[in-house]
Motif scaffolding. Structure first.
Motif, PDB file in Angstrom:
ATOM      1  N   TYR A 101       0.833  -1.210   0.000  1.00  0.00           N
ATOM      2  CA  TYR A 101       0.000   0.000   0.000  1.00  0.00           C
ATOM      3  C   TYR A 101       0.871   1.265   0.000  1.00  0.00           C
ATOM      4  O   TYR A 101       0.644   2.206  -0.787  1.00  0.00           O
ATOM      5  N   LEU A 102       1.856   1.280   0.877  1.00  0.00           N
ATOM      6  CA  LEU A 102       2.741   2.446   0.975  1.00  0.00           C
ATOM      7  C   LEU A 102       3.575   2.627  -0.287  1.00  0.00           C
ATOM      8  O   LEU A 102       3.782   3.744  -0.773  1.00  0.00           O
ATOM      9  N   ARG A 103       4.043   1.487  -0.843  1.00  0.00           N
ATOM     10  CA  ARG A 103       4.873   1.544  -2.039  1.00  0.00           C
ATOM     11  C   ARG A 103       4.074   2.061  -3.235  1.00  0.00           C
ATOM     12  O   ARG A 103       4.613   2.753  -4.094  1.00  0.00           O
ATOM     13  N   GLU A 104       2.792   1.738  -3.273  1.00  0.00           N
ATOM     14  CA  GLU A 104       1.953   2.186  -4.377  1.00  0.00           C
ATOM     15  C   GLU A 104       1.854   3.719  -4.405  1.00  0.00           C
ATOM     16  O   GLU A 104       1.963   4.335  -5.465  1.00  0.00           O
ATOM     17  N   TYR A 105       1.694   4.330  -3.243  1.00  0.00           N
ATOM     18  CA  TYR A 105       1.631   5.787  -3.155  1.00  0.00           C
ATOM     19  C   TYR A 105       2.971   6.427  -3.551  1.00  0.00           C
ATOM     20  O   TYR A 105       3.013   7.467  -4.205  1.00  0.00           O
ATOM     21  N   LYS A 106       4.043   5.779  -3.143  1.00  0.00           N
ATOM     22  CA  LYS A 106       5.365   6.302  -3.503  1.00  0.00           C
ATOM     23  C   LYS A 106       5.559   6.308  -5.019  1.00  0.00           C
ATOM     24  O   LYS A 106       6.057   7.285  -5.597  1.00  0.00           O
ATOM     25  N   ASN A 107       5.155   5.197  -5.640  1.00  0.00           N
ATOM     26  CA  ASN A 107       5.337   5.090  -7.087  1.00  0.00           C
ATOM     27  C   ASN A 107       4.453   6.072  -7.856  1.00  0.00           C
ATOM     28  O   ASN A 107       4.859   6.616  -8.890  1.00  0.00           O
ATOM     29  N   ILE A 108       3.249   6.288  -7.337  1.00  0.00           N
ATOM     30  CA  ILE A 108       2.335   7.195  -8.030  1.00  0.00           C
ATOM     31  C   ILE A 108       2.813   8.645  -7.965  1.00  0.00           C
ATOM     32  O   ILE A 108       2.815   9.369  -8.968  1.00  0.00           O
ATOM     33  N   TYR A 109       3.256   9.091  -6.775  1.00  0.00           N
ATOM     34  CA  TYR A 109       3.583  10.509  -6.565  1.00  0.00           C
ATOM     35  C   TYR A 109       5.086  10.808  -6.563  1.00  0.00           C
ATOM     36  O   TYR A 109       5.494  11.979  -6.522  1.00  0.00           O
ATOM     37  N   GLY A 110       5.909   9.780  -6.583  1.00  0.00           N
ATOM     38  CA  GLY A 110       7.345   9.990  -6.674  1.00  0.00           C
ATOM     39  C   GLY A 110       7.987  10.544  -5.433  1.00  0.00           C
ATOM     40  O   GLY A 110       9.019  11.217  -5.510  1.00  0.00           O
ATOM     41  N   TYR A 111       7.410  10.264  -4.236  1.00  0.00           N
ATOM     42  CA  TYR A 111       8.028  10.756  -3.018  1.00  0.00           C
ATOM     43  C   TYR A 111       9.238   9.909  -2.657  1.00  0.00           C
ATOM     44  O   TYR A 111       9.393   8.781  -3.106  1.00  0.00           O
ATOM     45  N   ASP A 112      10.093  10.462  -1.799  1.00  0.00           N
ATOM     46  CA  ASP A 112      11.279   9.719  -1.359  1.00  0.00           C
ATOM     47  C   ASP A 112      10.910   8.625  -0.360  1.00  0.00           C
ATOM     48  O   ASP A 112      11.551   7.583  -0.314  1.00  0.00           O
ATOM     49  N   VAL A 113       9.912   8.925   0.458  1.00  0.00           N
ATOM     50  CA  VAL A 113       9.484   7.936   1.437  1.00  0.00           C
ATOM     51  C   VAL A 113       8.006   8.133   1.746  1.00  0.00           C
ATOM     52  O   VAL A 113       7.516   9.256   1.790  1.00  0.00           O
ATOM     53  N   GLY A 128       9.558   0.562   1.943  1.00  0.00           N
ATOM     54  CA  GLY A 128      10.588  -0.460   1.723  1.00  0.00           C
ATOM     55  C   GLY A 128      10.559  -1.569   2.757  1.00  0.00           C
ATOM     56  O   GLY A 128      11.391  -2.488   2.712  1.00  0.00           O
ATOM     57  N   GLY A 129       9.626  -1.490   3.724  1.00  0.00           N
ATOM     58  CA  GLY A 129       9.537  -2.517   4.737  1.00  0.00           C
ATOM     59  C   GLY A 129       9.521  -1.935   6.134  1.00  0.00           C
ATOM     60  O   GLY A 129       9.091  -0.797   6.366  1.00  0.00           O
ATOM     61  N   PHE A 130      10.026  -2.724   7.077  1.00  0.00           N
ATOM     62  CA  PHE A 130      10.052  -2.309   8.479  1.00  0.00           C
ATOM     63  C   PHE A 130      11.348  -1.527   8.735  1.00  0.00           C
ATOM     64  O   PHE A 130      12.438  -1.972   8.371  1.00  0.00           O
ATOM     65  N   ASN A 131      11.211  -0.378   9.408  1.00  0.00           N
ATOM     66  CA  ASN A 131      12.403   0.422   9.739  1.00  0.00           C
ATOM     67  C   ASN A 131      12.857   0.158  11.160  1.00  0.00           C
ATOM     68  O   ASN A 131      13.964  -0.320  11.389  1.00  0.00           O
ATOM     69  N   ASP A 178      -9.689   6.436  14.449  1.00  0.00           N
ATOM     70  CA  ASP A 178     -10.867   5.635  14.096  1.00  0.00           C
ATOM     71  C   ASP A 178     -12.127   6.465  14.300  1.00  0.00           C
ATOM     72  O   ASP A 178     -12.050   7.662  14.580  1.00  0.00           O
ATOM     73  N   LYS A 179     -13.277   5.822  14.170  1.00  0.00           N
ATOM     74  CA  LYS A 179     -14.537   6.549  14.282  1.00  0.00           C
ATOM     75  C   LYS A 179     -14.725   7.165  15.659  1.00  0.00           C
ATOM     76  O   LYS A 179     -15.428   8.157  15.809  1.00  0.00           O
ATOM     77  N   GLY A 180     -14.109   6.557  16.651  1.00  0.00           N
ATOM     78  CA  GLY A 180     -14.229   7.076  18.010  1.00  0.00           C
ATOM     79  C   GLY A 180     -13.150   8.092  18.338  1.00  0.00           C
ATOM     80  O   GLY A 180     -12.973   8.441  19.518  1.00  0.00           O
ATOM     81  N   PHE A 181     -12.391   8.545  17.303  1.00  0.00           N
ATOM     82  CA  PHE A 181     -11.315   9.520  17.461  1.00  0.00           C
ATOM     83  C   PHE A 181     -10.181   9.024  18.343  1.00  0.00           C
ATOM     84  O   PHE A 181      -9.471   9.810  18.978  1.00  0.00           O
ATOM     85  N   GLN A 182     -10.008   7.730  18.339  1.00  0.00           N
ATOM     86  CA  GLN A 182      -8.861   7.150  19.006  1.00  0.00           C
ATOM     87  C   GLN A 182      -7.694   7.119  18.016  1.00  0.00           C
ATOM     88  O   GLN A 182      -7.858   6.766  16.854  1.00  0.00           O
ATOM     89  N   THR A 183      -6.536   7.470  18.516  1.00  0.00           N
ATOM     90  CA  THR A 183      -5.367   7.541  17.645  1.00  0.00           C
ATOM     91  C   THR A 183      -4.895   6.143  17.278  1.00  0.00           C
ATOM     92  O   THR A 183      -4.619   5.309  18.157  1.00  0.00           O
ATOM     93  N   LEU A 184      -4.800   5.908  15.990  1.00  0.00           N
ATOM     94  CA  LEU A 184      -4.315   4.622  15.487  1.00  0.00           C
ATOM     95  C   LEU A 184      -2.847   4.707  15.076  1.00  0.00           C
ATOM     96  O   LEU A 184      -2.147   3.694  15.049  1.00  0.00           O
ATOM     97  N   GLY A 185      -2.415   5.928  14.738  1.00  0.00           N
ATOM     98  CA  GLY A 185      -1.033   6.083  14.321  1.00  0.00           C
ATOM     99  C   GLY A 185      -0.833   7.361  13.518  1.00  0.00           C
ATOM    100  O   GLY A 185      -1.703   8.250  13.496  1.00  0.00           O
ATOM    101  N   VAL A 186       0.309   7.455  12.841  1.00  0.00           N
ATOM    102  CA  VAL A 186       0.637   8.635  12.022  1.00  0.00           C
ATOM    103  C   VAL A 186       1.111   8.143  10.666  1.00  0.00           C
ATOM    104  O   VAL A 186       1.999   7.283  10.576  1.00  0.00           O
ATOM    105  N   VAL A 187       0.504   8.703   9.600  1.00  0.00           N
ATOM    106  CA  VAL A 187       0.919   8.373   8.251  1.00  0.00           C
ATOM    107  C   VAL A 187       1.476   9.641   7.612  1.00  0.00           C
ATOM    108  O   VAL A 187       1.054  10.760   7.946  1.00  0.00           O
ATOM    109  N   GLY A 188       2.424   9.471   6.708  1.00  0.00           N
ATOM    110  CA  GLY A 188       2.991  10.679   6.090  1.00  0.00           C
ATOM    111  C   GLY A 188       3.887  10.356   4.920  1.00  0.00           C
ATOM    112  O   GLY A 188       4.144   9.189   4.588  1.00  0.00           O
ATOM    113  N   VAL A 189       4.355  11.430   4.300  1.00  0.00           N
ATOM    114  CA  VAL A 189       5.266  11.319   3.162  1.00  0.00           C
ATOM    115  C   VAL A 189       6.433  12.270   3.396  1.00  0.00           C
ATOM    116  O   VAL A 189       6.327  13.269   4.118  1.00  0.00           O
ATOM    117  N   GLY A 190       7.557  11.975   2.770  1.00  0.00           N
ATOM    118  CA  GLY A 190       8.737  12.837   2.872  1.00  0.00           C
ATOM    119  C   GLY A 190       9.357  13.044   1.505  1.00  0.00           C
ATOM    120  O   GLY A 190       9.406  12.123   0.690  1.00  0.00           O
TER     121      GLY A 190
END
Length: 484
Positions: A101-113, A128-131, A178-190
């Motif tokens: 999923y993450l790699r697909e976004y990278k390939n589409i938009y050409g981000y570094d990470v 690229g996997g687990f950091n 999530d729907k209850g506004f509980q934090t699941l994590g942080v997603v981003g691009v660089g």
């Protein structure tokens, strides 16, 4: 006295004229300097403001896509459902679907990470996997925990990209809930900042400005340094000579313009990044160019004034000499008059270098001059006086001074003994007698040695006595004063 007053009047008039010229010129130049200085400031502020706005727009274009993509991912049901099914494993079908999923976004938009950090496991997944697993005590991971405390949907910051050789990149971090506004994590691009840096460099070259960018409100991270134009507030404050408070203040949508010496500074705020863009234009060279032109013109004016003064002084001296000569010269004979002769005599006799000299004073008048006037007229009498005066001038030449004392009387000084003077004047009297006229011209003369310790009146008294002796002895002769 009149000559002196006239001389002073001319000098004062010239001084007033020059003063008015100088004051007028300086007033014009001061106004011109102020006008061009203000125009330079206005143009510099305008250039700085336009540059700052252009950079602001460029930054928005640079980051908006990253923000939109990150926000789209944060709202993607796949990512939220994957968070609920996360096992914590870094390999296997479940986590590979995330990597894909993450790699697909990278390939589409050409981000570094493209990355995702799970709040439950603190695992850092990327295209690229687990950091790694984040550690709250690791300064490098502080950005994540600081971002969560902001309670904001997204955050943008400059930091090292540890999965791409620690290159400095611009990151957009979005909160995943999530729907209850509980934090699941942080997603981003660089994405690295090279293209942005190149664009800023082009602006600097095109507009002749200095540009820096300061973070004034995003989450703090481990990145404390600078990269090209992205700098700390302390570095920019030192670079531009302003306070950190001025740099980091909220300048709103209109921005803020400052002037420091010959520098114009524009501060624009970028709402997307919460950065302040600082653009400085130094107009020192422009001001120096204006001053150089003013100095050159002043030099020309100063040269004109010097030439004018030199010409005026030379002309005044010449006029003064002519005036003085006219005032002190007898109009008829061209000899000195009694006034200037008296002044010169008193001045010269007091000089020390004359104390050892032998000087003779003589007085001479035309015998029976009234007969010339009464018989032949005053014009003829004037001619007689002119003949005698010319003869005295030629006789004395550079060895003495002669003047018309008044009427038909002449007075003179001869630099020699009374005997030498007698010889000279007897020769003159014989020469005058030989001139063919309606009536023979004869003159009587008295000679006395000058006593430099006594004034002219006393010296004249002795010469006058000798003159009357000549008259009593038959006229037409010279007599040396002898003390009885």
């Amino acid at each position: 006295m009149k000559s002196k007053i006239r001389k002073n009047s001319v000098f004062i008039a010239n001084f007033i004229v020059l003063f008015l010229i100088l004051v007028t010129y300086l007033s014009i130049q001061i106004n011109e300097i102020e006008f061009y200085r203000q125009m330079a400031y206005d143009e510099a502020i305008k250039d700085a403001e336009l540059t700052a706005r252009d950079i602001n727009d460029s930054l928005n274009g640079f980051v908006i896509e990253q923000r939109v993509v990150s926000q789209m991912m944060s709202n993607d049901m796949f990512l939220k459902e994957w968070c609920h099914s996360e096992t914590g494993e870094t390999a296997g079908q479940n986590v590979y679907s995330l990597y894909s999923y993450l790699r697909e976004y990278k390939n589409i938009y050409g981000y570094d990470v493209v990355f995702f950090i799970s709040d439950s496991t603190k695992n850092y997944y990327y295209d690229g996997g687990f950091n790694k697993t984040l550690d709250e005590n690791d300064d490098f991971d502080s950005w994540y925990f600081n971002f969560l405390t902001l309670h904001q949907p997204y955050d943008m910051q400059v930091d090292h990209d540890e999965v791409n050789d620690n290159q400095v990149s611009l990151f957009v971090n979005c909160l995943v809930q999530d729907k209850g506004f509980q934090t699941l994590g942080v997603v981003g691009v660089g994405n690295n900042m090279n293209s942005f840096q190149r664009q800023v460099a082009e602006y600097e070259k095109e507009y002749g400005v200095e540009i820096s960018v300061v973070n004034i409100g995003n989450a703090h991270n481990s990145f404390k340094g600078s990269t090209g134009y992205y700098k700390t507030a302390e570095q920019v404050a030192e670079q531009f000579g302003v306070s950190e408070e001025e740099l980091c203040q909220n300048v709103g949508d209109e921005g803020l313009s400052l002037t420091k010496d010959n520098r114009c500074i524009s501060i624009q705020h970028n709402n997307e990044l919460n950065w302040n863009i600082i653009v400085q234009k130094d107009i020192t060279n422009r001001i120096n160019s204006i001053m150089d032109r003013v100095i050159k013109r002043f030099g020309i004016v100063a040269l004109f004034i010097v030439v004018y003064m030199a010409f005026s002084v030379t002309l005044m001296r010449k006029l003064n000499r002519l005036n003085r000569k006219a005032e002190n010269t007898d109009d008829l004979t061209g000899l000195l008059n009694n006034k200037i002769f008296s002044e010169n005599f008193e001045r010269e006799r007091k000089k020390k270098n004359h104390k050892q000299m032998t000087v003779s004073l003589f007085m001479l008048d035309v015998d029976d001059f009234k007969i010339f006037n009464d018989t032949y007229g005053h014009l003829y009498g004037n001619t007689v006086l002119k003949i005698v005066a010319d003869g005295l001038k030629e006789t004395v030449e550079n060895t003495g001074v002669v003047a018309r004392w008044g009427g038909d009387e002449f007075i003179g000084v001869y630099f020699g003994s009374p005997e030498e003077t007698l010889e000279k004047l007897n020769s003159l009297l014989e020469e005058i007698k030989g001139i063919e006229t309606n009536k023979t011209i004869t003159c009587s003369c008295g000679i006395a040695q000058v006593d430099l310790s006594e004034n002219l009146e006393k010296n004249m008294g002795r010469a006058d006595k000798a003159l009357y002796t000549s008259k009593e002895n038959g006229k037409g002769q010279c007599t040396i004063y002898e003390k009885k």
